[in-house]
Design an enzyme around this catalytic site. Structure first.
Site, PDB file in Angstrom:
ATOM      1  CG  ASP A 265      -1.758   1.224   1.332  1.00 46.02           C
ATOM      2  OD1 ASP A 265      -2.601   1.386   0.441  1.00 46.02           O
ATOM      3  OD2 ASP A 265      -1.573   2.024   2.262  1.00 46.02           O
ATOM      4  CD  GLU A 307      -2.237   2.205  -3.575  1.00 48.68           C
ATOM      5  OE1 GLU A 307      -2.975   3.048  -4.112  1.00 48.68           O
ATOM      6  OE2 GLU A 307      -1.544   2.469  -2.576  1.00 48.68           O
TER       7      GLU A 307
HETATM    8  C1  GLC Z   1      -3.806   3.642  -0.598  1.00 50.57           C
HETATM    9  C2  GLC Z   1      -5.193   3.069  -0.414  1.00 50.57           C
HETATM   10  C3  GLC Z   1      -6.109   4.162   0.025  1.00 50.57           C
HETATM   11  C4  GLC Z   1      -5.597   4.742   1.335  1.00 50.57           C
HETATM   12  C5  GLC Z   1      -4.137   5.160   1.230  1.00 50.57           C
HETATM   13  C6  GLC Z   1      -3.525   5.374   2.581  1.00 50.57           C
HETATM   14  O1  GLC Z   1      -3.770   4.584  -1.605  1.00 50.57           O
HETATM   15  O2  GLC Z   1      -5.622   2.447  -1.588  1.00 50.57           O
HETATM   16  O3  GLC Z   1      -7.425   3.701   0.169  1.00 50.57           O
HETATM   17  O4  GLC Z   1      -6.357   5.857   1.699  1.00 50.57           O
HETATM   18  O5  GLC Z   1      -3.351   4.168   0.610  1.00 50.57           O
HETATM   19  O6  GLC Z   1      -3.282   4.141   3.225  1.00 50.57           O
END
Ligand code: GLC
Length: 601
Positions: A265, A307
């Site tokens: 993430d 991500e």
């Molecule tokens: C990523 C997640 C998102 C979250 C962010 C902070 O972008 O997909 O939903 O708010 O990380 O953890």
């Protein structure tokens, strides 16, 4: 969780010398003189994890290693969802596996399910304990049971690891707040207001309205702590080798519970550098390469998913710069372009993004998607199009044209991103919008992502064309965060009706068909990257190179379109989706029609 340093296990000579060399090199790059000491601790952690790896997981490691190209298979469909919204809890999830298998799903990606802080937690992205499951969802034993049940079905579990930040209530943060210097060094703390100002000059706010600024003053700390996202999400300091080891320990621990892949993430934010926007720094890629090399030694079948919702140029290095890193990355460039093409009825931007996406390395695969739990970020296309283009698309999906989306917050200088379920964005349920065309738009997008090289991702509810959840506005805990618009509760009544051939069955049947058709591509010898073929402004065409001829044709307009195919597609073909024969000669596609052209036979 304790660090493996305390273990009596002797550092074992690496079972994988080449991965170990990569690991040593990346740690040296990251930590300089501190690297040898860290490497010794990492070696102990790896030896212990390798030794503790349960037999069924070793078997999975061996199977995947004997088939290095498995990642490139078609039809490795992923389903992503919040556990509570989909099934209540983990046991509920286990009870719904037949439904998911019926969709052709092979991988589950539940959004964060580790123990989050109480109260606001950004949908679970503020983890208090990486060693425990969120109590309302179940416990670690149930998670292990889920993982085992999935393996028995030849399916896999992809878990979120929120590696950039912890909750303010995580044990490390609690100790940091109590003044423990060891744990204060886990976070990025700044004690001088002018230093905060200096950093801020180069940083961009992710949530400028609901969480302005990138630092939060904490009275316990008597300092500002770096908080890229919400004030309760504290960025870890990866320039501290202890942080690297802690996070690796977490990965190894969960891998041995049966987790087959980790979604890293907020991966772009791991390394901070003064004078930059502190995203996608070279060290960030080196950290991910080091994680990969470590897993290669102790849990080689476990994959990493980046991500990184950034410009594609910054996403590609997550597959690895000097060595392999992630096996999967969100194909956000192509995803965003597909929506742009629908708005414009012009596929030019998709052609450009497909060309860029084709630069991925062989060991990596794209995670192709239409929607997810986050907003649709137009700014990620900024390097490829004009600001006017971005504005136009952003405005269109802010309830314009056929769309029923809503704008989301954006930092000054950017364009607002878009919230909304896919069904709402294509106009399903919007008064005055032709519903047959609206459904065709949704089918078109999902059909394209199943035909691309990579893994298709279904966002919960899209298979039933579920719409926006405006009820979030009545819930004070969620009302101020627009992304809850597209995080509804699963509509199981609709699912039952769709499965029985009633309401909802049209889209469900189509998505099931795509799942089967994508899996059948393997046996048919269709492989390789999707390469765009320029046919006409309104018709997307891409071929898959590397096996049997295959051409995906997608009419992105509301009108019938006629195209002329060149060799080898000028021969009689067959649509793999409908089984219909396609004669040679000019080919007319109905509005939003999708064809998977392949050779007859
Ligand atoms: C990523 C997640 C998102 C979250 C962010 C902070 O972008 O997909 O939903 O708010 O990380 O953890």
């Amino acid at each position: 969780m304790t660090i493996a340093a305390e273990l009596k296990v002797a550092a074992s000579p690496s079972s994988n010398p080449s991965a170990h060399r990569v690991l040593e090199d990346r740690l040296t790059r990251l930590y300089g003189v501190g690297a040898p000491k860290l490497l010794a601790r990492v070696d102990r952690a790896l030896a212990q994890a390798a030794q503790a790896r349960p037999e069924p997981l070793r078997a999975l490691d061996a199977a995947r290693q004997s088939d290095p190209h498995w990642i490139s298979r078609s039809g490795e469909t992923v389903y992503t969802f919040y556990v509570d919204r989909f099934a209540g809890d983990l046991q509920g999830l286990i009870d719904h596996l037949d439904y998911l298998q019926g969709l052709g799903v092979r991988w589950l990606h539940p959004l964060p399910l580790l123990k989050a802080r109480e109260g606001e937690s950004d949908g679970g992205f503020a983890v208090q304990d990486y060693g425990a499951v969120e109590p309302a969802l179940g416990d670690m034993a149930t998670l292990e049971r889920l993982a085992a049940e999935l393996r028995a079905r030849d399916m896999g579990l992809l878990l979120d690891v929120v590696c950039n930040h912890t909750a303010r209530e995580h044990d490390w943060a609690v100790k940091a707040r109590a003044g423990d210097p060891h744990f204060r060094a886990y976070y990025r703390l700044v004690t001088d207001a002018s230093e905060v100002t200096r950093w801020e000059e180069d940083l961009v706010d992710v949530f400028p309205d609901t969480a302005p600024g990138n630092f939060t003053y904490d009275a316990d700390l008597k300092a500002w702590v770096w908080t890229t996202f919400y004030p309760f999400q504290w960025d870890l300091d990866y320039s501290n080798p202890d942080v690297f080891l802690e996070m690796l320990d977490i990965l190894l621990h969960l891998a041995n519970k049966g987790v087959q892949g980790f979604r890293l993430d907020s991966a772009p934010f791991l390394w901070k550098r003064a004078g930059t926007n502190s995203r996608n720094q070279p060290e960030t890629y080196a950290i991910v390469e080091a994680f990969r090399a470590a897993l290669e030694i102790a849990a080689p079948s476990v994959l990493l998913l980046a991500e990184a919702i950034e410009s594609l140029d910054d996403v590609l290095p997550f597959f690895g710069v000097s060595s392999a890193a992630c096996s999967l990355a969100y194909n956000n460039g192509v995803m965003t372009a597909l929506w742009a093409a629908l708005a414009d009825q012009d596929v030019g931007i998709v052609n450009r993004m497909l060309g860029a996406a084709a630069q991925r390395p062989d060991h990596g695969a794209w995670l192709n998607y239409v929607r997810c739990h986050d907003d649709l970020i137009w700014n990620a296309l900024a390097q490829y199009v004009s600001a006017d283009d971005l504005q136009r698309w952003s405005r269109f999906y802010d309830g314009g044209g056929f769309s029923d989306g809503r704008r989301f917050q954006t930092a000054p200088g950017g364009v607002p991103s878009t919230n909304g379920m896919a069904a709402a964005l294509v106009g399903i349920g919007k008064p005055g919008v032709d519903q047959t065309l609206a459904r065709s738009r949704l089918s078109l997008l999902y059909g394209v992502i199943h035909a691309l090289d990579g893994w298709p991702l279904i966002y919960m509810g899209d298979e039933l064309a579920m719409g926006n959840d405006v009820a979030f506005l009545d819930d004070p805990a969620r009302a101020k965060e627009g992304r809850w618009l597209h995080r509804p509760d699963m509509d199981w009544a609709l699912a039952a009706s769709a499965e029985a051939g009633g309401t909802g069955s049209e889209v469900l049947d189509t998505i099931r068909l795509y799942g089967r058709a994508a899996q059948a591509l393997n046996a048919a010898g269709v492989a390789g990257r999707a390469i765009p073929i320029h046919l006409s402004a309104g018709v997307l065409g891409f071929e898959r190179r590397g096996g049997q001829p295959f051409l995906c044709l997608a009419n992105f307009t509301e009108e019938a379109q006629t195209v002329t195919l060149l060799a080898p597609y000028d021969a009689p073909g067959r649509d793999r989706l409908t089984g219909r024969d396609i004669p040679s000669g000019p080919l007319t596609l109905a509005p939003y029609e999708l064809i998977w052209w392949s050779v007859v036979g």
